[in-house]
Write an enzyme that holds these catalytic residues in place. Structure first.
Site, PDB file in Angstrom:
ATOM      1  N   SER A  64     -25.821 -16.768 -81.206  1.00 35.61           N
ATOM      2  CA  SER A  64     -24.623 -16.772 -80.503  1.00 35.61           C
ATOM      3  C   SER A  64     -23.314 -17.188 -81.202  1.00 35.61           C
ATOM      4  O   SER A  64     -22.283 -17.084 -80.606  1.00 35.61           O
ATOM      5  CB  SER A  64     -24.789 -17.249 -79.100  1.00 35.61           C
ATOM      6  N   LYS A  67     -20.776 -14.824 -81.659  1.00 36.13           N
ATOM      7  CA  LYS A  67     -19.886 -14.325 -80.564  1.00 36.13           C
ATOM      8  C   LYS A  67     -18.332 -14.689 -80.732  1.00 36.13           C
ATOM      9  O   LYS A  67     -17.719 -13.475 -80.620  1.00 36.13           O
ATOM     10  CB  LYS A  67     -20.514 -14.686 -79.193  1.00 36.13           C
ATOM     11  N   TYR A 191     -25.594  -5.389 -82.284  1.00 32.44           N
ATOM     12  CA  TYR A 191     -25.357  -6.940 -81.869  1.00 32.44           C
ATOM     13  C   TYR A 191     -26.407  -7.644 -82.273  1.00 32.44           C
ATOM     14  O   TYR A 191     -26.250  -8.952 -82.563  1.00 32.44           O
ATOM     15  CB  TYR A 191     -25.257  -6.798 -80.398  1.00 32.44           C
ATOM     16  N   TYR A 243     -21.424 -22.091 -71.987  1.00 34.67           N
ATOM     17  CA  TYR A 243     -22.128 -21.441 -70.894  1.00 34.67           C
ATOM     18  C   TYR A 243     -21.942 -22.400 -69.563  1.00 34.67           C
ATOM     19  O   TYR A 243     -20.945 -22.795 -69.261  1.00 34.67           O
ATOM     20  CB  TYR A 243     -23.539 -21.089 -70.967  1.00 34.67           C
ATOM     21  N   VAL A 261     -29.011 -20.176 -80.475  1.00 38.58           N
ATOM     22  CA  VAL A 261     -30.367 -20.466 -80.153  1.00 38.58           C
ATOM     23  C   VAL A 261     -31.326 -20.754 -81.278  1.00 38.58           C
ATOM     24  O   VAL A 261     -32.375 -21.322 -81.143  1.00 38.58           O
ATOM     25  CB  VAL A 261     -31.212 -19.231 -79.308  1.00 38.58           C
TER      26      VAL A 261
HETATM   27  O1  DON Z   1     -28.703 -12.300 -77.324  1.00 33.95           O
HETATM   28  C1  DON Z   1     -29.513 -12.880 -77.722  1.00 33.95           C
HETATM   29  O2  DON Z   1     -30.416 -13.116 -76.645  1.00 33.95           O
HETATM   30  C2  DON Z   1     -29.900 -13.793 -78.887  1.00 33.95           C
HETATM   31  N1  DON Z   1     -29.823 -12.966 -80.117  1.00 33.95           N
HETATM   32  C3  DON Z   1     -28.444 -14.776 -79.021  1.00 33.95           C
HETATM   33  C4  DON Z   1     -28.580 -15.754 -77.993  1.00 33.95           C
HETATM   34  C5  DON Z   1     -27.781 -17.176 -78.286  1.00 33.95           C
HETATM   35  O3  DON Z   1     -27.937 -17.683 -79.337  1.00 33.95           O
HETATM   36  C6  DON Z   1     -27.579 -17.880 -77.029  1.00 33.95           C
HETATM   37  N2  DON Z   1     -27.174 -19.120 -77.173  1.00 33.95           N
HETATM   38  N3  DON Z   1     -27.230 -20.365 -77.109  1.00 33.95           N
END
Ligand code: DON
Length: 432
Positions: A64, A67, A191, A243, A261
């Site tokens: 993320s 993003k 994405y 978040y 993550v």
């Molecule tokens: O969209 C997703 O589920 C993951 N590839 C990225 C999520 C993520 O890193 C959330 N952040 N803390």
């Protein structure tokens, strides 16, 4: 002398090392099986120096943290109106993968949650770009932020795609609301690739420093995105980057930030530094446990909270004096420090309340360190008004802090290097 900063970083890592709370992300094996003991931190200064400690050469997926960077690319490529029309900027207070869409329009609430990030992905690159062209633009843009050519971890990408049911559901919802107007699965595919780009903690610190440096990569010197885009991105990171933990983060740490993550975390302190940490165990919000601890420590130790304003500068007017006499007299106003709204206001107030008592006025900028856009406009407006009041205006600017000054309608100013260029004659000085 050996710099104390690497020692400080190493000591900060030691102070959080024993904390084994939290857990690696478990939705794909590549993240679940990451070595949970990995730990690294890096700082990148705005003249491009990187300090790092711990496992700073280890690559992991950006997730993320991509993003805000891809949101920046979308804003740069498509403009604010188009992007804001499709992704709003209100904190949702929800988890990252929540379906946070506005009730009627279906517009995602912000670009940090997945629905908004999938939409921002679709808006990078020119209108009509194919998914491959768009991804090439994104990979090139992320590489420009990092200052080196980045690559995708194909196994993370493949694995994420086999588990991307929720993101596919989000993309289908977005398609139903005409927020996306192409095949939703192709957008999720791009994405997911974007999230699978490999970085090190050093890359992340440079990316963060590019945001802290008005969009110019401080290591390569390459402009990546324009300054107004950076302001938008940092604002959204401040309110939505962490978040449903964003308020707690902003009050305690006070740096615009974004987590991923895989355990990465970036923070960008505008005008000062880019910071990054890496530690794979996550808390309940999906943020790295030891990364959050390190950031709290950094901001406390290094006074980095954005709301900790610097003390008000000393008076902007260092000295005002009359040089010469009678018709040849020059009123010299020597300024100091930075010229921005608060200091320029002090200057124009002083000039309004106590007008210069000589026909010639020289504003001496030799000890002025920096002039921002507002400071420049206010100073030039003062020059214009003093010209209209009948003064002959000079700027003493040996360091070129105010290049190409144009006071506009009715204003006139002559730039000199030194007072001697204006007056060679009478040297008697009357102090006010
Ligand atoms: O969209 C997703 O589920 C993951 N590839 C990225 C999520 C993520 O890193 C959330 N952040 N803390």
């Amino acid at each position: 002398m050996r710099s104390p900063i690497p020692d400080y970083l190493a000591e900060a890592l030691r102070s959080v090392q024993a904390d084994r709370s939290g857990a690696t992300a478990d939705y794909i094996p590549q993240l679940a099986d990451a070595d949970p003991e990995l730990l690294a931190a890096a700082l990148c200064t705005l003249d491009g120096h990187v300090y790092s400690a711990g496992d700073c050469g280890v690559e992991f997926s950006i997730q993320s943290i991509s993003k805000p960077l891809v949101y920046a690319l979308a804003l740069a490529d498509r403009g604010f109106d188009e992007v804001l029309g499709k992704v709003w900027v209100e904190p949702s207070g929800d988890a990252f993968n929540e379906i946070s869409l506005e009730p009627d329009s279906g517009r995602p609430r912000n670009p940090m949650i997945n629905a908004g990030a999938i939409t921002a992905h679709s808006l990078a690159g020119p209108v009509g770009a194919t998914p491959d062209e768009r991804f090439a633009r994104i990979l090139d843009g992320l590489s420009a932020f990092a200052g080196r050519e980045l690559a995708v971890d194909e196994s993370v990408y493949q694995s994420e795609m086999t588990h991307s049911f929720r993101n596919r559901a989000l993309a289908n919802m977005l398609r139903a609301h005409h927020i996306l107007d192409e095949e939703p699965l192709l957008v999720v595919d791009g994405y997911t690739r974007q999230c699978s780009v490999l970085v090190t903690v050093n890359d992340l610190a440079i990316m963060a420093a590019t945001l802290a440096n008005r969009g110019v990569n401080p290591v390569t010197g390459r402009p990546v995105v324009p300054a107004p885009v950076v302001r938008q991105v940092l604002s959204v990171m401040s309110t939505c980057g962490m978040y449903d933990g964003a308020g707690d983060w902003m009050t305690r740490v006070g740096v615009p930030a974004k987590s991923g993550v895989a355990g990465g975390l970036i923070g960008a302190l505008p005008g000062q530094v880019g910071i990054a940490t890496f530690s794979p165990r996550l808390d309940g919000h999906g943020n790295s446990v030891r990364g959050v601890d390190l950031f709290q420590r950094f901001t406390a130790d290094m006074g980095m909270h954005l709301m900790d304003a610097p003390r008000a500068a000393p008076s902007v007017i260092r000295d005002s004096r009359l040089v010469g006499s009678a018709a040849a007299a020059i009123w010299v106003l020597a300024l100091q420090g930075d010229l921005r709204f608060a200091t320029a206001e002090r200057l124009v107030r002083a000039l309004a309340e106590d007008p210069p008592a000589a026909p010639q006025v020289a504003i001496d900028l030799e000890r002025v360190l920096a002039v921002d856009d507002v400071g420049r406009r206010m100073l030039l407006e003062a020059v214009r008004r003093l010209t209209l009041d009948g003064h002959q205006m000079y700027l003493i600017d040996p360091n070129g802090v105010l290049p190409g000054p144009d006071p506009g309608d009715g204003g006139r100013v002559t730039v000199v290097q030194d007072l001697s260029e204006i007056a060679e004659s009478d040297r008697s000085v009357v102090r006010r």
